[in-house]
Design a protein around this motif. Structure first.
Motif, PDB file in Angstrom:
ATOM      1  N   SER A   1      73.509  -4.655  40.313  1.00  0.00           N
ATOM      2  CA  SER A   1      73.914  -5.269  39.046  1.00  0.00           C
ATOM      3  C   SER A   1      73.603  -4.309  37.910  1.00  0.00           C
ATOM      4  O   SER A   1      72.695  -3.487  38.010  1.00  0.00           O
ATOM      5  N   TRP A   2      74.361  -4.465  36.814  1.00  0.00           N
ATOM      6  CA  TRP A   2      74.238  -3.560  35.675  1.00  0.00           C
ATOM      7  C   TRP A   2      74.108  -4.350  34.385  1.00  0.00           C
ATOM      8  O   TRP A   2      74.659  -5.447  34.261  1.00  0.00           O
TER       9      TRP A   2
ATOM     10  N   ASP B   1      71.415   9.584  34.487  1.00  0.00           N
ATOM     11  CA  ASP B   1      70.074   9.992  34.893  1.00  0.00           C
ATOM     12  C   ASP B   1      69.498   8.945  35.840  1.00  0.00           C
ATOM     13  O   ASP B   1      69.794   7.747  35.732  1.00  0.00           O
ATOM     14  N   ILE B   2      68.664   9.416  36.786  1.00  0.00           N
ATOM     15  CA  ILE B   2      67.975   8.572  37.752  1.00  0.00           C
ATOM     16  C   ILE B   2      66.486   8.697  37.495  1.00  0.00           C
ATOM     17  O   ILE B   2      65.963   9.808  37.336  1.00  0.00           O
ATOM     18  N   ALA B   3      65.780   7.568  37.455  1.00  0.00           N
ATOM     19  CA  ALA B   3      64.346   7.587  37.178  1.00  0.00           C
ATOM     20  C   ALA B   3      63.575   8.115  38.377  1.00  0.00           C
ATOM     21  O   ALA B   3      63.759   7.638  39.501  1.00  0.00           O
ATOM     22  N   LYS B   4      62.710   9.079  38.135  1.00  0.00           N
ATOM     23  CA  LYS B   4      61.905   9.634  39.221  1.00  0.00           C
ATOM     24  C   LYS B   4      60.844   8.646  39.692  1.00  0.00           C
ATOM     25  O   LYS B   4      60.486   8.610  40.874  1.00  0.00           O
ATOM     26  N   SER B   5      60.326   7.818  38.772  1.00  0.00           N
ATOM     27  CA  SER B   5      59.268   6.876  39.138  1.00  0.00           C
ATOM     28  C   SER B   5      59.804   5.637  39.848  1.00  0.00           C
ATOM     29  O   SER B   5      59.035   4.878  40.442  1.00  0.00           O
ATOM     30  N   ASN B   6      61.113   5.419  39.785  1.00  0.00           N
ATOM     31  CA  ASN B   6      61.749   4.298  40.482  1.00  0.00           C
ATOM     32  C   ASN B   6      63.235   4.614  40.564  1.00  0.00           C
ATOM     33  O   ASN B   6      63.983   4.358  39.617  1.00  0.00           O
ATOM     34  N   THR B   7      63.679   5.157  41.686  1.00  0.00           N
ATOM     35  CA  THR B   7      65.046   5.651  41.773  1.00  0.00           C
ATOM     36  C   THR B   7      66.079   4.539  41.877  1.00  0.00           C
ATOM     37  O   THR B   7      67.279   4.827  41.957  1.00  0.00           O
ATOM     38  N   ASN B   8      65.670   3.282  41.877  1.00  0.00           N
ATOM     39  CA  ASN B   8      66.616   2.183  41.719  1.00  0.00           C
ATOM     40  C   ASN B   8      67.076   2.041  40.274  1.00  0.00           C
ATOM     41  O   ASN B   8      68.051   1.347  39.996  1.00  0.00           O
ATOM     42  N   VAL B   9      66.362   2.701  39.364  1.00  0.00           N
ATOM     43  CA  VAL B   9      66.711   2.660  37.946  1.00  0.00           C
ATOM     44  C   VAL B   9      67.653   3.822  37.640  1.00  0.00           C
ATOM     45  O   VAL B   9      67.279   4.988  37.803  1.00  0.00           O
TER      46      VAL B   9
ATOM     47  N   GLY C   1      80.527   5.764  23.758  1.00  0.00           N
ATOM     48  CA  GLY C   1      79.231   5.346  23.274  1.00  0.00           C
ATOM     49  C   GLY C   1      78.582   4.231  24.056  1.00  0.00           C
ATOM     50  O   GLY C   1      77.440   3.854  23.770  1.00  0.00           O
ATOM     51  N   ARG C   2      79.267   3.705  25.049  1.00  0.00           N
ATOM     52  CA  ARG C   2      78.667   2.635  25.833  1.00  0.00           C
ATOM     53  C   ARG C   2      77.546   3.197  26.710  1.00  0.00           C
ATOM     54  O   ARG C   2      77.668   4.281  27.270  1.00  0.00           O
ATOM     55  N   VAL C   3      76.468   2.429  26.845  1.00  0.00           N
ATOM     56  CA  VAL C   3      75.324   2.823  27.666  1.00  0.00           C
ATOM     57  C   VAL C   3      74.959   1.636  28.557  1.00  0.00           C
ATOM     58  O   VAL C   3      74.868   0.495  28.089  1.00  0.00           O
ATOM     59  N   GLY C   4      74.756   1.915  29.840  1.00  0.00           N
ATOM     60  CA  GLY C   4      74.391   0.864  30.773  1.00  0.00           C
ATOM     61  C   GLY C   4      73.278   1.310  31.692  1.00  0.00           C
ATOM     62  O   GLY C   4      72.997   2.502  31.835  1.00  0.00           O
ATOM     63  N   LYS C   5      72.632   0.310  32.343  1.00  0.00           N
ATOM     64  CA  LYS C   5      71.563   0.647  33.285  1.00  0.00           C
ATOM     65  C   LYS C   5      71.542  -0.369  34.425  1.00  0.00           C
ATOM     66  O   LYS C   5      72.019  -1.503  34.301  1.00  0.00           O
TER      67      LYS C   5
ATOM     68  N   ASN D   1      80.371  10.918  52.347  1.00  0.00           N
ATOM     69  CA  ASN D   1      81.095   9.698  52.010  1.00  0.00           C
ATOM     70  C   ASN D   1      80.567   9.137  50.696  1.00  0.00           C
ATOM     71  O   ASN D   1      79.365   9.223  50.414  1.00  0.00           O
ATOM     72  N   TRP D   2      81.463   8.563  49.918  1.00  0.00           N
ATOM     73  CA  TRP D   2      81.117   7.985  48.631  1.00  0.00           C
ATOM     74  C   TRP D   2      81.521   6.521  48.585  1.00  0.00           C
ATOM     75  O   TRP D   2      82.504   6.116  49.217  1.00  0.00           O
ATOM     76  N   SER D   3      80.787   5.726  47.812  1.00  0.00           N
ATOM     77  CA  SER D   3      81.144   4.328  47.611  1.00  0.00           C
ATOM     78  C   SER D   3      80.903   3.952  46.155  1.00  0.00           C
ATOM     79  O   SER D   3      80.037   4.518  45.474  1.00  0.00           O
ATOM     80  N   GLU D   4      81.652   2.983  45.675  1.00  0.00           N
ATOM     81  CA  GLU D   4      81.558   2.539  44.289  1.00  0.00           C
ATOM     82  C   GLU D   4      80.359   1.619  44.112  1.00  0.00           C
ATOM     83  O   GLU D   4      80.148   0.688  44.897  1.00  0.00           O
ATOM     84  N   ILE D   5      79.565   1.864  43.051  1.00  0.00           N
ATOM     85  CA  ILE D   5      78.440   0.973  42.748  1.00  0.00           C
ATOM     86  C   ILE D   5      78.547   0.373  41.345  1.00  0.00           C
ATOM     87  O   ILE D   5      77.707  -0.442  40.968  1.00  0.00           O
ATOM     88  N   LYS D   6      79.574   0.762  40.595  1.00  0.00           N
ATOM     89  CA  LYS D   6      79.802   0.157  39.276  1.00  0.00           C
ATOM     90  C   LYS D   6      81.275   0.270  38.938  1.00  0.00           C
ATOM     91  O   LYS D   6      81.877   1.338  39.086  1.00  0.00           O
ATOM     92  N   SER D   7      81.859  -0.826  38.463  1.00  0.00           N
ATOM     93  CA  SER D   7      83.276  -0.836  38.118  1.00  0.00           C
ATOM     94  C   SER D   7      83.496  -0.196  36.754  1.00  0.00           C
ATOM     95  O   SER D   7      82.551   0.153  36.038  1.00  0.00           O
ATOM     96  N   ASN D   8      84.779  -0.069  36.378  1.00  0.00           N
ATOM     97  CA  ASN D   8      85.104   0.574  35.106  1.00  0.00           C
ATOM     98  C   ASN D   8      84.762  -0.332  33.935  1.00  0.00           C
ATOM     99  O   ASN D   8      84.552  -1.542  34.085  1.00  0.00           O
TER     100      ASN D   8
END
Length: 790
Positions: free
Chosen positions: A620-621, A593-601, A609-613, A567-574
């Motif tokens: 929240s993003w 990419d997912i941070a290995k030292s903190n997978t919430n990142v 060219g847009r970049v978000g985190k 099952n999949w769910s949306e965690i960020k809108s367009n």
């Protein structure tokens, strides 16, 4: 890095005995079968990846980048010899086949993303001819009929539309194809897409070139020193043929036209006028051929639209040297892809026997009046052997000694490489086929891959060969392919490698629970899946580095699964929309990419060219590419988060530009361009992928359209990968993705040369009690320092 090893080893050899009783750690601070393909979508996707913010791809980008590379240093940030993993048995798209007229066991083939390969034993094994040409789309190879040492190769795939990646003109060899040099006369925008070359059958240095944008035919009489335009075509010129018996007659096929000259190209007659006894005015792409056995007979395979709007194939012929024409048959052998895959061959001993190819192959023995299907792409590689020919045929060539009786060998080039039959008169859908990929034809076009830490299973998604699988037992020639179609990124459950993840196009996530033997689509709740306006043709997805049940995928929105893709769910809108060609598109995710030292990142990048985190798992993003930070507004090709410090991040961008690599050390508060400092800076070159070393975060690796580059200081300086005499690795080759097998092996998935693996070690272990043949890891140390040195 290697020079530091030499110095250290030399010192140690003077101080230490050759055999050690205890292990010595050398701490070296080396600072279901789908539609066989989507050719148009693949071309547009690859153009989008490489264009700058103005949509431009320079023709001379690769040539200039290679010149810069020649002057770069060769430190290698821990990389040792490259090992080619294959696949040697899967193949990839080729449009060119040339067989030596007298030494008939010598064959050359041209890949559109693998360069020129040569066989000297009839196709049993293959070797690379020229590494630089690996990244150029080879569309045609011809030989001077009076001197077999002189050969020509055209580049730039402009068959379907001018969205195809440009080539670099025409190349010439004067030593039998050993080395090639660009013809200076073709180093210009006229020769960006040279679709076909044709050499005069008995006059040295006389060639015709069929060209896209400008749509035209050009001719040289002096071996390519100078060229003259002899025909301006209304649509893209895709084929040109000379009558082998009456060489003043030249036929030209175009995307929607056909022309005939009876005076070596001085004057031309348009055949596609719709008049009585002429060709229709809307023929679609025309592939043309003359008959050796009957001088006045010639054929055309047309890609016409029927009343329902789907492409069909029509065969037309002339029996009076092109003066009048009539239709022989019409059927759906081209199946909506005739603009891309369309070829015709006539038996040189029997002008009534012809073969036409689109997705599959069809044979006629009555001059095209009726057709019998002789291949079935679904059965290609079924059970691990070529039970049939691959899909999407581009060229058919008979053996030079073909006589229709004792020699009936014919070769077929397509999106699966090259196959042949020993008897073209009897070969059928599921019998009589031989796959010449064997174990050494390394031209598979990967988009991405993944490996278990042990390397017991490596998977990769490919163009038109879906998901392919490697095991050490199978080796380079034992890759398996459960399905066909296009594949993309991949992931493997590192605890239970029976769970393997791949994808079909447009974010159609597939899961295997049997180690990759079969896959099932898993898109429940994944709202962007199977939508070309909401997901890229090859859309990114990654596995959580600490939780194998969790994956993050990107379309117009960002999606998460925490139950093995059930099952999949949306965690960020367009992030917005735009119009293209009258169609509304969403800006689509291109990198995650997912941070290995903190997978919430989690970091995400987009095509614009847009970049978000996010630092809270997607609740929240934050957008990190605004407020004047200076990041390019081009396609984000990759993101790499330092596995030990999630504030340190590399982001790479598309285009043949000088600012494609960016770095932040503070979670995107500030950014620094990291393309290096002259003279050890990167060339203006497409960068596709970036990775940190898992144990030494100062070591950075990028994969480009001309191989792998490394930095030992986080991008302050860059160097070309060290070359080794017997194995240069993915040099001058498009590296689509870099990924790690555990902590010690870096794998390069190339788009045209298969996969390579290199051992990348911060520490090298030597144990005098170990058996010879170690690899320097703690688990398998070298026996002596000399063994490591060698």
């Amino acid at each position: 890095m290697r020079k530091n090893i030499y110095t250290l080893f030399s010192m140690l050899l003077l101080l230490l005995l050759p055999v050690f009783s205890n292990q010595l750690k050398l701490t070296i601070n080396l600072t279901a079968n789908d539609k066989p393909k989507h050719p148009g979508e693949a071309i547009r996707f690859r153009m989008m990846q490489r264009a700058d913010e103005n949509g431009f791809i320079p023709m001379d980008g690769l040539v200039k980048a290679k010149a810069k590379i020649e002057s770069m240093q060769t430190d290698d940030a821990g990389l040792w010899n490259w090992e080619w993993l294959g696949p040697g048995n899967i193949g990839g798209r080729i449009r060119a086949i040339l067989i030596h007229p007298t030494s008939t066991s010598t064959i050359w083939i041209g890949g559109v993303a693998g360069g020129i390969f040569k066989s000297t034993n009839g196709g049993s094994s293959w070797s690379v001819v020229d590494d630089f040409m690996a990244n150029l789309a080879i569309t045609s190879i011809v030989m001077d009929p009076t001197n077999s040492s002189i050969m020509y190769a055209s580049t730039g795939e402009g068959f379907g539309n001018s969205d195809g990646l440009p080539g670099a003109g025409i190349f010439k060899s004067t030593n039998g194809g050993i080395t090639w040099a660009q013809l200076e006369s073709t180093n210009n925008t006229i020769f960006r897409w040279v679709n076909r070359l044709e050499h005069h059958p008995d006059s040295s240095g006389v060639l015709y070139a069929a060209i896209t944008a400008p749509n035209s035919v050009w001719k040289t009489n002096d071996g390519g020193n100078t060229w003259n335009s002899v025909l301006n075509t209304s649509t893209r010129a895709t084929d040109v043929k000379i009558n082998p018996n009456v060489p003043n007659r030249v036929l030209v096929g175009c995307l929607n036209d056909c022309y005939l000259s009876n005076d070596y190209g001085v004057s031309w007659t348009e055949l596609t006028t719709g008049a009585a006894n002429k060709l229709p005015s809307d023929p679609g792409r025309c592939e043309v051929t003359f008959c050796h056995a009957t001088y006045a007979k010639c054929y055309i395979s047309m890609d016409r639209n029927d009343t329902g709007g789907s492409d069909k194939g029509e065969i037309w012929w002339s029996t009076d040297s092109g003066v009048t024409w009539s239709r022989r048959s019409e059927t759906h052998y081209l199946k909506r892809q005739g603009w891309y895959d369309n070829t015709i061959w006539v038996d040189p001993t029997n002008s009534n026997r012809i073969i036409v190819g689109g997705i599959d192959l069809w044979r006629s023995t009555d001059a095209g009046a009726s057709l019998t299907k002789i291949s079935d792409w679904v059965d290609y590689h079924n059970g691990g052997s070529a039970n049939s020919a691959h899909a999407d045929h581009h060229i058919i060539v008979n053996h030079p000694n073909y006589n229709g009786s004792t020699n009936k060998k014919v070769y077929f080039g397509n999106d699966g490489g090259i196959q042949m039959t020993n008897d073209v008169t009897t070969v059928s859908q599921n019998s009589g086929w031989i796959n010449l990929a064997g174990t050494t034809l390394g031209i598979t076009q990967f988009y991405g891959g993944a490996a278990t830490p042990s390397g017991n299973l490596i998977v990769g998604g490919t163009q038109d060969n879906d998901k392919v699988h490697y095991t050490p037992a199978g080796g380079t020639g034992g890759w398996t392919q459960p399905h066909t179609g296009d594949g993309g990124f991949a992931a493997i459950n590192w605890v239970n490698p029976l769970y393997v993840y791949g994808e079909y196009v447009y974010l159609s996530i597939r899961r295997s629970t049997n180690g990759g033997s079969s896959y099932v689509e898993k898109v429940s709740g994944l709202g962007d899946a199977n939508s070309s306006t909401r997901a890229l043709f090859i859309a990114p997805f990654v596995m959580d580095p600490l939780d194998y049940t969790r994956l993050i995928a990107g379309g117009s929105r960002i999606w998460e699964t925490t139950d093995n893709a059930a099952n999949w769910s949306e965690i960020k809108s367009n992030v917005g929309t735009y119009f293209s060609g009258g169609t509304l598109y969403y800006f689509r995710c291109s990198a995650i990419d997912i941070a290995k030292s903190n997978t919430n990142v989690i970091w995400v990048g987009y095509q614009n060219g847009r970049v978000g985190k996010t630092t809270n798992g997607g609740t929240s993003w934050t957008r990190v590419d605004e407020n004047g930070v200076g990041l390019p507004n081009r396609y984000v090709t990759d993101i790499a988060i330092n596995p030990t410090n999630y504030n340190q991040v590399f982001v790479t961008f598309s285009g043949f530009n000088g600012d494609n690599v960016w770095y932040t050390s503070d979670g995107a508060t500030t950014w620094t361009e990291k393309t290096g400092t002259a003279p050890d800076d990167l060339p203006d070159l497409q960068v596709n992928t970036v990775r940190f070393h898992p144990q030494n975060s100062n070591w950075i690796y990028i994969g480009t359209d001309l191989g792998v580059f490394s930095s030992e200081n986080k991008g302050t300086d860059w160097s070309l990968m060290m070359h080794y005499p017997d194995n240069e690795g993915p040099v001058n080759t498009e590296v689509a993705e870099l990924f790690w097998q555990g902590d010690n092996y870096l794998i390069a998935a190339t788009h045209g040369r298969g996969m390579f693996r290199a051992q990348v070690m911060v520490h090298i272990y030597v144990d005098g009690g170990a058996s010879p043949g170690g690899d320097g890891t703690q688990a398998n140390p070298y026996q002596t320092i000399r063994e490591a040195f060698d």
